[in-house]
Design a protein around this motif. Sequence first.
Motif, mmCIF file in Angstrom:
data_model
loop_
_atom_site.group_PDB
_atom_site.id
_atom_site.type_symbol
_atom_site.label_atom_id
_atom_site.label_comp_id
_atom_site.label_asym_id
_atom_site.label_seq_id
_atom_site.Cartn_x
_atom_site.Cartn_y
_atom_site.Cartn_z
ATOM 1 N N LEU A 142 0.810 -1.222 0.000
ATOM 2 C CA LEU A 142 0.000 0.000 0.000
ATOM 3 C C LEU A 142 0.846 1.276 0.000
ATOM 4 O O LEU A 142 0.326 2.360 -0.236
ATOM 5 N N TRP A 143 2.139 1.168 0.286
ATOM 6 C CA TRP A 143 3.028 2.325 0.380
ATOM 7 C C TRP A 143 2.999 3.215 -0.865
ATOM 8 O O TRP A 143 2.807 4.429 -0.749
ATOM 9 N N PRO A 144 3.179 2.664 -2.077
ATOM 10 C CA PRO A 144 3.187 3.555 -3.253
ATOM 11 C C PRO A 144 1.874 4.324 -3.413
ATOM 12 O O PRO A 144 1.885 5.509 -3.755
ATOM 13 N N LEU A 145 0.757 3.669 -3.135
ATOM 14 C CA LEU A 145 -0.531 4.341 -3.238
ATOM 15 C C LEU A 145 -0.637 5.482 -2.223
ATOM 16 O O LEU A 145 -1.071 6.586 -2.560
ATOM 17 N N ALA A 146 -0.216 5.230 -0.994
ATOM 18 C CA ALA A 146 -0.269 6.270 0.045
ATOM 19 C C ALA A 146 0.619 7.449 -0.316
ATOM 20 O O ALA A 146 0.221 8.609 -0.170
ATOM 21 N N VAL A 147 1.819 7.177 -0.811
ATOM 22 C CA VAL A 147 2.741 8.254 -1.176
ATOM 23 C C VAL A 147 2.179 9.075 -2.334
ATOM 24 O O VAL A 147 2.226 10.311 -2.318
ATOM 25 N N LEU A 148 1.626 8.398 -3.323
ATOM 26 C CA LEU A 148 1.071 9.123 -4.474
ATOM 27 C C LEU A 148 -0.164 9.937 -4.092
ATOM 28 O O LEU A 148 -0.332 11.069 -4.558
ATOM 29 N N LEU A 149 -1.019 9.386 -3.248
ATOM 30 C CA LEU A 149 -2.230 10.111 -2.851
ATOM 31 C C LEU A 149 -1.936 11.309 -1.952
ATOM 32 O O LEU A 149 -2.709 12.271 -1.933
ATOM 33 N N LEU A 150 -0.838 11.255 -1.217
ATOM 34 C CA LEU A 150 -0.527 12.340 -0.288
ATOM 35 C C LEU A 150 0.434 13.373 -0.869
ATOM 36 O O LEU A 150 0.861 14.273 -0.151
ATOM 37 N N GLN A 151 0.752 13.259 -2.143
ATOM 38 C CA GLN A 151 1.583 14.296 -2.765
ATOM 39 C C GLN A 151 0.830 15.612 -2.729
ATOM 40 O O GLN A 151 -0.361 15.654 -3.011
ATOM 41 N N PRO A 152 1.513 16.694 -2.385
ATOM 42 C CA PRO A 152 0.842 17.987 -2.384
ATOM 43 C C PRO A 152 0.403 18.369 -3.798
ATOM 44 O O PRO A 152 1.140 18.170 -4.760
#
Length: 160
Positions: A142-152
């Motif tokens: 789930l890490w890549p999804l979380a990082v992409l969704l939380l990009q400013p």
Amino acid sequence: MTLLRDSLLMLGLMAAALLLMLLPLPEPLLPFRPAWLLLVLSAWTLQRGHEVALPGAFLAALLLDAARGVTLGLHGVALLIPLAIVVQWRAPLRALPLWQSALAAIGLFVLHAALLTLLDGITGEHSDASAHWWPILLSTLLWPLAVLLLQPRPDSNRPG
């Protein structure tokens, strides 16, 4: 306005992660619950900064401890140490490609699981040790999804 929006978003994400940690699951699925708090807070810290991540993480972890009826501070310690690493190494981690940051995140999730297992042993909490180790796999996926969704988002009101 962006500070208020970011603060509200952070509170909402922490509340959602906390609810996902407390959500009842069928017995066979319990060991596979991702480390939602660590996942959300570390991705937030990596992408947006650490102004509220550490104090917010500790408060969320205290709420998790109280809701689960375990020793207060148990999840706080296990959460703050990996998050402190993200705070310290934020710039180099942000420079990594997404797949390499996912590999680095495995280290965070392993550290979190090791700390929970160690602290459970020290405090005498009787939890299933596998419940700390299986979430590493799902959290890493789930890490890549979380990082992409939380990009400013780029601010449309900013000139240039």
